[in-house]
Design a protein around this motif. Sequence first.
Motif, mmCIF file in Angstrom:
data_model
loop_
_atom_site.group_PDB
_atom_site.id
_atom_site.type_symbol
_atom_site.label_atom_id
_atom_site.label_comp_id
_atom_site.label_asym_id
_atom_site.label_seq_id
_atom_site.Cartn_x
_atom_site.Cartn_y
_atom_site.Cartn_z
ATOM 1 N N LEU A 156 3.838 1.834 2.762
ATOM 2 C CA LEU A 156 4.871 2.835 2.450
ATOM 3 C C LEU A 156 4.260 4.216 1.943
ATOM 4 O O LEU A 156 3.092 4.427 1.645
ATOM 5 N N LEU A 157 5.110 5.337 2.074
ATOM 6 C CA LEU A 157 4.754 6.557 2.008
ATOM 7 C C LEU A 157 5.794 7.249 0.854
ATOM 8 O O LEU A 157 6.629 6.795 0.807
ATOM 9 N N ALA A 216 -9.676 16.877 3.173
ATOM 10 C CA ALA A 216 -10.355 15.879 3.011
ATOM 11 C C ALA A 216 -10.109 14.579 2.288
ATOM 12 O O ALA A 216 -10.299 13.414 2.767
ATOM 13 N N SER A 217 -9.483 14.937 1.411
ATOM 14 C CA SER A 217 -8.955 13.701 0.320
ATOM 15 C C SER A 217 -7.977 12.966 1.069
ATOM 16 O O SER A 217 -7.818 11.856 0.778
ATOM 17 N N PHE A 218 -7.079 13.549 1.723
ATOM 18 C CA PHE A 218 -5.783 12.686 2.415
ATOM 19 C C PHE A 218 -6.491 12.138 3.564
ATOM 20 O O PHE A 218 -6.155 11.053 3.704
ATOM 21 N N GLU A 219 -7.350 12.473 4.206
ATOM 22 C CA GLU A 219 -8.272 11.822 5.388
ATOM 23 C C GLU A 219 -8.585 10.499 4.988
ATOM 24 O O GLU A 219 -8.634 9.592 5.336
ATOM 25 N N ALA A 220 -9.391 10.672 3.425
ATOM 26 C CA ALA A 220 -9.895 9.476 2.809
ATOM 27 C C ALA A 220 -9.009 8.590 2.560
ATOM 28 O O ALA A 220 -9.335 7.442 2.666
ATOM 29 N N VAL A 263 0.877 -1.310 -0.086
ATOM 30 C CA VAL A 263 -0.074 -0.055 0.260
ATOM 31 C C VAL A 263 1.075 1.207 0.237
ATOM 32 O O VAL A 263 1.773 1.392 0.986
ATOM 33 N N LEU A 264 0.748 2.089 -1.067
ATOM 34 C CA LEU A 264 1.569 3.175 -1.266
ATOM 35 C C LEU A 264 0.720 4.450 -1.177
ATOM 36 O O LEU A 264 -0.139 4.692 -1.974
ATOM 37 N N LEU A 265 0.940 5.048 -0.094
ATOM 38 C CA LEU A 265 0.338 6.375 0.557
ATOM 39 C C LEU A 265 0.618 7.639 0.056
ATOM 40 O O LEU A 265 1.915 7.827 0.268
ATOM 41 N N ASP A 266 0.231 8.561 -0.940
ATOM 42 C CA ASP A 266 0.757 9.598 -1.247
ATOM 43 C C ASP A 266 0.449 10.840 -0.290
ATOM 44 O O ASP A 266 -0.535 11.289 -0.304
ATOM 45 N N PHE A 302 -2.086 2.180 -5.203
ATOM 46 C CA PHE A 302 -1.268 3.451 -4.744
ATOM 47 C C PHE A 302 -2.730 4.326 -4.708
ATOM 48 O O PHE A 302 -3.454 4.418 -5.421
ATOM 49 N N LEU A 303 -2.674 5.059 -3.378
ATOM 50 C CA LEU A 303 -3.706 5.829 -2.774
ATOM 51 C C LEU A 303 -3.123 7.346 -3.027
ATOM 52 O O LEU A 303 -2.155 7.678 -2.311
ATOM 53 N N THR A 304 -4.058 8.085 -3.848
ATOM 54 C CA THR A 304 -3.323 9.471 -3.911
ATOM 55 C C THR A 304 -4.789 10.299 -3.872
ATOM 56 O O THR A 304 -5.844 9.695 -3.704
ATOM 57 N N GLY A 305 -4.700 11.788 -4.203
ATOM 58 C CA GLY A 305 -5.805 12.678 -4.352
ATOM 59 C C GLY A 305 -6.056 13.339 -5.538
ATOM 60 O O GLY A 305 -5.410 12.698 -6.582
ATOM 61 N N PRO A 306 -6.773 14.239 -5.745
ATOM 62 C CA PRO A 306 -7.012 15.006 -6.982
ATOM 63 C C PRO A 306 -5.831 15.382 -7.598
ATOM 64 O O PRO A 306 -5.680 15.332 -8.836
ATOM 65 N N GLY A 307 -4.729 15.846 -6.913
ATOM 66 C CA GLY A 307 -3.394 16.389 -7.431
ATOM 67 C C GLY A 307 -2.658 15.284 -7.812
ATOM 68 O O GLY A 307 -1.647 15.565 -8.516
#
Length: 394
Positions: free
Chosen positions: A272-273, A246-250, A228-231, A333-338
């Motif tokens: 991983l980050l 809010a997107s990062f908390e999600a 799991v790679l968190l952006d 890979f978990l990311t946000g709108p950016g």
Amino acid sequence: MGLTARGTGLLVAATALLGAGLRFAYPELAVLGAAGTVAVGQTVLAAARTPRLVVSRTADPDRVAVGEPARMALTVRNAGRLRVGSLLAEDRCAGRPVPVPVLRLRPGRDTGLSYDVPTRRRGVLPVGPLRVTRRDPLGLYAATRAYGPTAVVRVHPRVHPLTAVPTGAGRSLDGRTDGVPHGSITFDSLREYVVGDELRRVHWRTSARVGELMVRENVDTSLPRIVVLLDNRAAAHPDRSAGVAASFEAACEAAASLVVAAFRQDLPVVLLLVCPADDATADPPLDRLAAVTLTDPPGRRPDDATTGDRDGAALDATLTRLRADRPGDTLVFLTGPGGRDDVGRVGALRGAYPSVLVGVLGAAGPTPTAAGPVVLDAVDGAAFAAAWDATGRW
């Protein structure tokens, strides 16, 4: 610790009266000045006497999910030989003061207090120490001292139940086999023997050659090894309200849901980050998710024209390590709108990872992608869990 404004004013006035009385031979002024000086001295001596208090605290529990109840219990005991008068005490919880009444305590007696810890937001909440302030009746002097240890309450992201898990990729001499129904144990490497290893796993031929016991390391190649790679790049989560993205908390909720689902299925999982914190790499995954924050890549400045290049370089460095190390076979890979423009970069790892999935949290609409990894667009963690369970392929 020191004189209050009232005490400072009285000391200045008493000194002036005493000096004027002595200088101009006015005994009345000298008496007033001497009385004020003695009053200040007595209050300093009285308030400076520190009581012997022993403070203990217990968090119940010290790890909770967002919204779950947690309480902090305090016990204050008088370890001195004299009675302790009523004191003004204050505890610090997540940066906020909590009043703690400490009534008259006889020697050897204690008093207890408990209060709720705010768990509305994810994070690591420091609690304590207890600060006791002693004041004299005239308000001329105040002495503050810290007692007892501090505690930490970790508020983990909210976990949403997941029922679907990747099928894994089993390796064999005949090639790669997906979806192996039963586990298989395959030789992976050799390592030095340590006390407690089974003797039947000793590789005697290699041990005789190198002169020390060597043990076979086996792996179950049919089970999925999830990465799991968190952006956590600030540029990937540009929309913020009251300092919270809010997107990062999600995304943190989605990562926590994946980690918990893997643990429940006895599947190996690695968190991983993109921008890792060097001092937290050994912490459990949920504790890391409680402490993770949005980070700018090293060397980035708000007025730097190459901030986008630095964000991309940070992600490229992480993907390069993933390609070389290969800690698993299923990459999420978990990311946000950016981070939508980085889907192609992550999809390029399909040669090293048979299963690649990208989750875009806080998405207002579908992410346009060509043939590549599976992309899940979700507005929050609950929507991601529903989309994850509905995914038919990995």
